[in-house]
Design an enzyme around this catalytic site. Structure first.
Site, PDB file in Angstrom:
ATOM      1  N   THR A  36     -23.974  17.648   5.715  1.00 38.22           N
ATOM      2  CA  THR A  36     -23.470  19.218   6.107  1.00 38.22           C
ATOM      3  C   THR A  36     -22.403  19.530   5.100  1.00 38.22           C
ATOM      4  O   THR A  36     -22.252  20.807   4.534  1.00 38.22           O
ATOM      5  CB  THR A  36     -22.798  19.017   7.587  1.00 38.22           C
ATOM      6  OG1 THR A  36     -23.807  18.474   8.328  1.00 38.22           O
ATOM      7  CG2 THR A  36     -22.612  20.225   7.946  1.00 38.22           C
ATOM      8  N   ASP A 220     -30.137  22.612   7.268  1.00 37.15           N
ATOM      9  CA  ASP A 220     -29.500  21.380   7.669  1.00 37.15           C
ATOM     10  C   ASP A 220     -30.406  20.731   8.838  1.00 37.15           C
ATOM     11  O   ASP A 220     -30.950  21.293   9.318  1.00 37.15           O
ATOM     12  CB  ASP A 220     -28.012  21.749   8.101  1.00 37.15           C
ATOM     13  CG  ASP A 220     -27.230  20.503   8.098  1.00 37.15           C
ATOM     14  OD1 ASP A 220     -27.764  19.341   7.976  1.00 37.15           O
ATOM     15  OD2 ASP A 220     -26.122  20.494   8.705  1.00 37.15           O
ATOM     16  N   GLN A 251     -32.327   9.995  12.260  1.00 39.61           N
ATOM     17  CA  GLN A 251     -31.649  10.829  13.248  1.00 39.61           C
ATOM     18  C   GLN A 251     -32.595  12.126  13.785  1.00 39.61           C
ATOM     19  O   GLN A 251     -32.175  12.991  14.383  1.00 39.61           O
ATOM     20  CB  GLN A 251     -30.646  11.670  12.677  1.00 39.61           C
ATOM     21  CG  GLN A 251     -29.299  10.587  12.225  1.00 39.61           C
ATOM     22  CD  GLN A 251     -28.230  11.445  11.747  1.00 39.61           C
ATOM     23  OE1 GLN A 251     -27.369  11.801  12.879  1.00 39.61           O
ATOM     24  NE2 GLN A 251     -27.735  11.577  10.788  1.00 39.61           N
ATOM     25  N   ARG A 602     -21.679   8.915  15.672  1.00 42.80           N
ATOM     26  CA  ARG A 602     -20.594  10.079  15.779  1.00 42.80           C
ATOM     27  C   ARG A 602     -19.221   9.527  15.813  1.00 42.80           C
ATOM     28  O   ARG A 602     -18.321  10.203  15.730  1.00 42.80           O
ATOM     29  CB  ARG A 602     -20.926  10.458  17.372  1.00 42.80           C
ATOM     30  CG  ARG A 602     -22.170  11.294  17.784  1.00 42.80           C
ATOM     31  CD  ARG A 602     -22.563  12.082  16.739  1.00 42.80           C
ATOM     32  NE  ARG A 602     -23.567  11.604  15.765  1.00 42.80           N
ATOM     33  CZ  ARG A 602     -23.515  11.938  14.414  1.00 42.80           C
ATOM     34  NH1 ARG A 602     -23.177  13.069  14.066  1.00 42.80           N
ATOM     35  NH2 ARG A 602     -24.346  11.379  13.468  1.00 42.80           N
TER      36      ARG A 602
HETATM   37  P1  ATP Z   1     -24.253  13.893  10.121  1.00 48.48           P
HETATM   38  O1  ATP Z   1     -25.740  12.687   9.703  1.00 48.48           O
HETATM   39  O2  ATP Z   1     -23.870  13.070  11.366  1.00 48.48           O
HETATM   40  O3  ATP Z   1     -24.926  15.329  10.149  1.00 48.48           O
HETATM   41  P2  ATP Z   1     -23.273  14.437   7.678  1.00 48.48           P
HETATM   42  O4  ATP Z   1     -24.266  13.575   6.678  1.00 48.48           O
HETATM   43  O5  ATP Z   1     -23.746  15.929   7.723  1.00 48.48           O
HETATM   44  O6  ATP Z   1     -23.380  13.834   9.057  1.00 48.48           O
HETATM   45  P3  ATP Z   1     -20.785  15.249   7.154  1.00 48.48           P
HETATM   46  O7  ATP Z   1     -20.568  15.572   8.602  1.00 48.48           O
HETATM   47  O8  ATP Z   1     -20.799  16.304   6.261  1.00 48.48           O
HETATM   48  O9  ATP Z   1     -21.844  14.271   7.279  1.00 48.48           O
HETATM   49  O10 ATP Z   1     -19.587  14.388   6.670  1.00 48.48           O
HETATM   50  C1  ATP Z   1     -18.952  13.376   7.595  1.00 48.48           C
HETATM   51  C2  ATP Z   1     -17.528  13.404   7.589  1.00 48.48           C
HETATM   52  O11 ATP Z   1     -17.205  12.793   6.140  1.00 48.48           O
HETATM   53  C3  ATP Z   1     -16.831  14.628   7.859  1.00 48.48           C
HETATM   54  O12 ATP Z   1     -15.476  14.394   8.415  1.00 48.48           O
HETATM   55  C4  ATP Z   1     -16.796  15.179   6.297  1.00 48.48           C
HETATM   56  O13 ATP Z   1     -15.398  15.769   6.251  1.00 48.48           O
HETATM   57  C5  ATP Z   1     -16.106  13.638   5.583  1.00 48.48           C
HETATM   58  N1  ATP Z   1     -16.684  13.606   4.058  1.00 48.48           N
HETATM   59  C6  ATP Z   1     -17.741  13.981   3.630  1.00 48.48           C
HETATM   60  N2  ATP Z   1     -17.789  13.738   2.360  1.00 48.48           N
HETATM   61  C7  ATP Z   1     -16.518  13.361   1.969  1.00 48.48           C
HETATM   62  C8  ATP Z   1     -15.900  13.035   0.750  1.00 48.48           C
HETATM   63  N3  ATP Z   1     -16.302  13.064  -0.534  1.00 48.48           N
HETATM   64  N4  ATP Z   1     -14.421  12.649   0.756  1.00 48.48           N
HETATM   65  C9  ATP Z   1     -13.761  12.816   1.913  1.00 48.48           C
HETATM   66  N5  ATP Z   1     -14.374  13.032   3.284  1.00 48.48           N
HETATM   67  C10 ATP Z   1     -16.032  13.419   3.131  1.00 48.48           C
HETATM   68 MG    MG Z   2     -24.394  17.004   9.441  1.00 49.11          MG
END
Ligand code: ATP
Ligand code: MG
Length: 740
Positions: A36, A220, A251, A602
């Site tokens: 995301t 997304d 997921q 989560r």
């Molecule tokens: P989901 O599969 O649950 O939707 P996602 O892949 O979309 O997860 P995000 O929600 O974008 O993941 O990121 C997960 C967490 O990690 C968030 O808190 C985000 O701010 C943090 N995060 C992502 N990338 C980085 C990074 N490069 N450095 C620090 N924190 C990060």
């Molecule tokens: Mg996400």
């Protein structure tokens, strides 16, 4: 231009995806790896580095809440309001298109959205009109059939009955339902998507316009798109377009609602030159949580396969609590929440996740008595409450007199002497003339077709609606709402109800005025229509504002995409989770496992898993086994927290550990984690007379041996191994155990 705010918070793999040359891109990555974040930064990158106009961006996510967060993040990155960006859910965006192009879509200008409950009601009416027996033609199933066809993009005309009379009837009902919706000027959720698809498919001009406008389509949670969403996305992006798709096959949790995880592969076939990016570093969870989640999902077959890791520490073990019953489970969670808050944590950092909405009630009761503020997402949400829907029905009639569902809902609410017979007559007449109930009512009044009393009452209602419409035209939205609440008599109606319920309802109605006051319409719809659409779309998610620090409660499905420092995964019993329906169906079971994976991932720093040995749900008691998913977690990552008294080896079954609540009927325990670490104290000190190892008799379960005793006074409980019924925990105060 300084691009560092966009690029520096990213790792190399994320940066590569964000800055990929414009063209089709697929980001396939596990939970918490920043998908995301990548999508959000990509939008900012396109605007700032590629010079894309905000007008050319269309970003789609799964919930309104996620869309709101995404907009806020993009605005933060760009440092300017992103008003002209189109960000929303598939449904929200489809709705917006249909409002703009109602004519081309073949809809009346003031069309309204039919929610799930209205849809069911409408179907019941159709069944009744056709004199079909509801026990044979179950309304919910007929609705499911209709929605399923729409999700697949199929109109009644396109369906073949294959000489099957049942199917023929279903197709006919679908057709009748469509006609009824067209007459009333309403569209249901599935229809929003299908119509928006047909709008683009059948109007070359409109399609050309949006294709050239939305050069950048970003989606997304792509793994949960259904056939019609995919087809729509494909149309609007165009085969030479540059969609940016983000998803995780592990997921995919909406198969039951038509989602097709295969769309990920289909995307690669439809855009064979798409670049594939994988992200493998997880930033959300501790090492232990991540390892456990990875181990769980390994049990699924046919995965695209990913290797998630974290550079963070192991963190604490996953804690497992075997509750004696659902109240004990809630009590345990309550204590842990208190601890968390006492140590300076916020309540909004805590999520209670469960498989089924009905599980929330026991927690709600426990939190109420412990004075812990909480918020339930899903279940009966604000916009779904009866009094709110009544008020909305009035508002909808102001906007569209032909909305039959709304007409029926409030024509006699508050009571004004319009009986079922009159309404039946109106229905009959509407059917013959093919008009709406409102039109039928006007006709009946003109022709003097009703008795004097009914005629006066109905005339009064029509007049009321016209007056409200005239009297509120041009007023600000919240004054319109306020005026209608008072003028309709709804507030007065609930005020007269002296019970607490009446008061709560008046408060809710007042809340509706505040909701209207705080509402900021998007696009150029009249504010009232925009508000009604917002209410219908939002009903699925509950109010978005997070003004109070409260514990977050929601089903696992609702938790998708979110993250919380402390997560409780509750009700982990076979039959509840995995759900009963899935136990004998491999695909279903794998979907449940993905759901469990979503739930576990989560959690950021602490994860509790709880199950109850005995549970009363929907009014019946069951003695479940711990969920098989618990047994799939590596033993060394899990620590049992139950401070239980142990009787020793005497009760251990051959070939396995003693079942800590391994369920009744002597079945093999579904999980076999170590029972170590329990305190052994003299049982008689907590429950006098109940000796460990004592023989007891129970009225229903027969004879058995006391294995465990814990708690004191009225809280005291014992675990008994009954010879015929297996091991059970019982409340000493109620069990009426007889010593032998
Ligand atoms: P989901 O599969 O649950 O939707 P996602 O892949 O979309 O997860 P995000 O929600 O974008 O993941 O990121 C997960 C967490 O990690 C968030 O808190 C985000 O701010 C943090 N995060 C992502 N990338 C980085 C990074 N490069 N450095 C620090 N924190 C990060
Ligand atoms: Mg996400």
């Amino acid at each position: 231009m300084d691009l560092s705010p966009i690029l520096s918070p990213l790792n190399d793999a994320q940066r590569a995806a964000v800055t990929a040359p414009v063209g089709p891109v697929l980001v396939l990555a596990g939970a918490g790896s920043g998908k995301t974040r990548v999508l959000t930064h990509r939008v900012a990158w396109l605007i700032q580095a590629e010079g894309a106009s905000p007008h050319s961006i269309l970003a789609v996510t799964f919930t309104n809440k996620a869309a709101g967060e995404m907009r806020a993040r993009i605005e933060g990155l760009l440092g300017v309001p992103g008003g002209s960006l189109w960000i929303g859910t598939f449904h929200g965006i489809a709705h917006r298109l249909l409002r703009l192009h109602w004519r081309e879509a073949g809809l009346p200008q003031g069309f309204q959205i039919l929610d799930a409950e209205d849809q069911l009601r409408m179907m019941k009416k159709i069944l009744k009109a056709q004199q079909l027996d509801e026990s044979r033609w179950i309304p919910r199933e007929v609705v499911w059939f209709v929605n399923h066809q729409k999700d697949e993009g199929l109109r009644p005309k396109a369906l073949k009955d294959g000489n099957d009379p049942t199917r023929r009837q279903l197709i006919k009902l679908y057709q009748d339902y469509e006609e009824a919706c067209a007459r009333a000027g309403v569209v249901d959720f599935a229809e929003l998507l299908l119509r928006a698809f047909e709008l683009l498919r059948d109007n070359a001009e409109v399609l050309r316009h949006y294709r050239s406008r939305f050069r950048h389509v970003l989606v997304d949670e792509f793994q949960d798109t259904n056939a019609i969403q995919y087809a729509w996305m494909k149309l609007i992006a165009g085969s030479d377009g540059a969609p940016f798709i983000v998803g995780d096959d592990d997921q995919s949790i909406y198969r039951w609602r038509g989602a097709r995880v295969e769309n990920l592969q289909q995307f690669r076939r439809d855009w064979p030159h798409a670049q594939l990016h994988k992200l493998e570093q997880n930033y959300r969870s501790t090492g232990n949580i991540l390892k456990a989640a990875n181990a769980l999902i390994e049990h699924n077959s046919g995965r695209l396969g990913k290797n998630l890791w974290t550079s963070g520490g192991h963190g604490e073990p996953i804690r497992l609590y075997a509750a004696f019953n659902e109240r004990d489970e809630a009590e345990f969670v309550t204590h842990r929440i208190r601890d968390w808050v006492q140590r300076g944590g916020a309540r909004r950092e805590i999520a209670i996740l469960y498989r089924s909405n009905a599980q929330s009630r026991v927690f709600e009761e426990a939190f109420l008595s412990a004075r812990i503020p909480y918020k339930v997402y899903g279940g009966l949400r604000f916009f779904e409450r009866a009094e709110i829907k009544d008020a909305l029905a009035y508002l909808r009639l102001l906007s569209n007199r032909d909305d039959d569902a709304s007409f029926e809902r409030v024509v006699n609410l508050p009571t004004r002497g319009i009986g079922a017979k009159t309404i039946d007559e109106l229905r009959q007449s509407a059917r013959t003339t093919g008009g709406s109930l409102w039109q039928a009512a006007r006709l009946a009044l003109e022709q003097g077709a009703l008795g004097a009393r009914a005629g006066t009452a109905l005339g009064g209602f029509l007049q009321l609606i016209e007056q409200l419409a005239d009297g509120t035209a041009g007023l600000p939205l919240h004054e319109q709402v306020d005026h209608v609440l008072a003028g309709s008599g709804l507030v007065e109606h609930h005020r007269k109800d002296k019970a607490e319920r009446g008061e709560a309802r008046v408060e809710n109605l007042e809340e509706l005025v505040s909701a209207a006051r705080g509402f900021e319409p998007e696009g150029d719809l009249p504010p009232l229509d925009a508000f009604l659409a917002h209410a219908a779309l939002e009903a699925g998610e509950g109010p978005a504002e997070e003004w109070e620090d409260c514990v977050q409660m929601m089903t696992l499905h609702t938790a998708k995409g979110l993250e919380f420092p402390l997560v409780f995964l509750c009700g982990m019993e076979d039959g509840l989770f995995p759900h009963q329906r899935s136990l004998n169906d491999l695909d279903g079971l794998e979907e449940e496992r993905r759901l469990c994976y979503v739930g576990m991932t989560r959690a950021m720093s602490q994860l509790y898993v709880t199950f109850a040995e005995q549970r009363r749900l929907h009014g019946t008691d069951s003695y479940g086994q711990p969920s098989r998913f618990i047994g799939e977690l590596p033993e060394d990552l899990v620590e049992e927290v139950r401070p239980r008294i142990q009787v020793g080896r005497a009760w251990a079954r051959p070939g396995g550990h003693a079942p800590a609540g391994a369920g009744a009927q002597g079945r093999a325990p579904a999980y076999t984690h170590s029972q170590a670490g329990r305190r052994t104290i003299a049982a008689e000190s907590v429950a006098p007379g109940m000796r460990l190892g004592a023989r007891v008799r129970h009225g229903k379960f027969g004879e058995g041996t006391v294995l465990n005793v814990e708690g004191q006074g009225p809280q005291a409980r014992v675990q008994v191994n009954f010879e015929r019924q297996g091991t059970k925990w019982l409340m000493l105060a109620y069990a009426n155990l007889e010593a032998m």
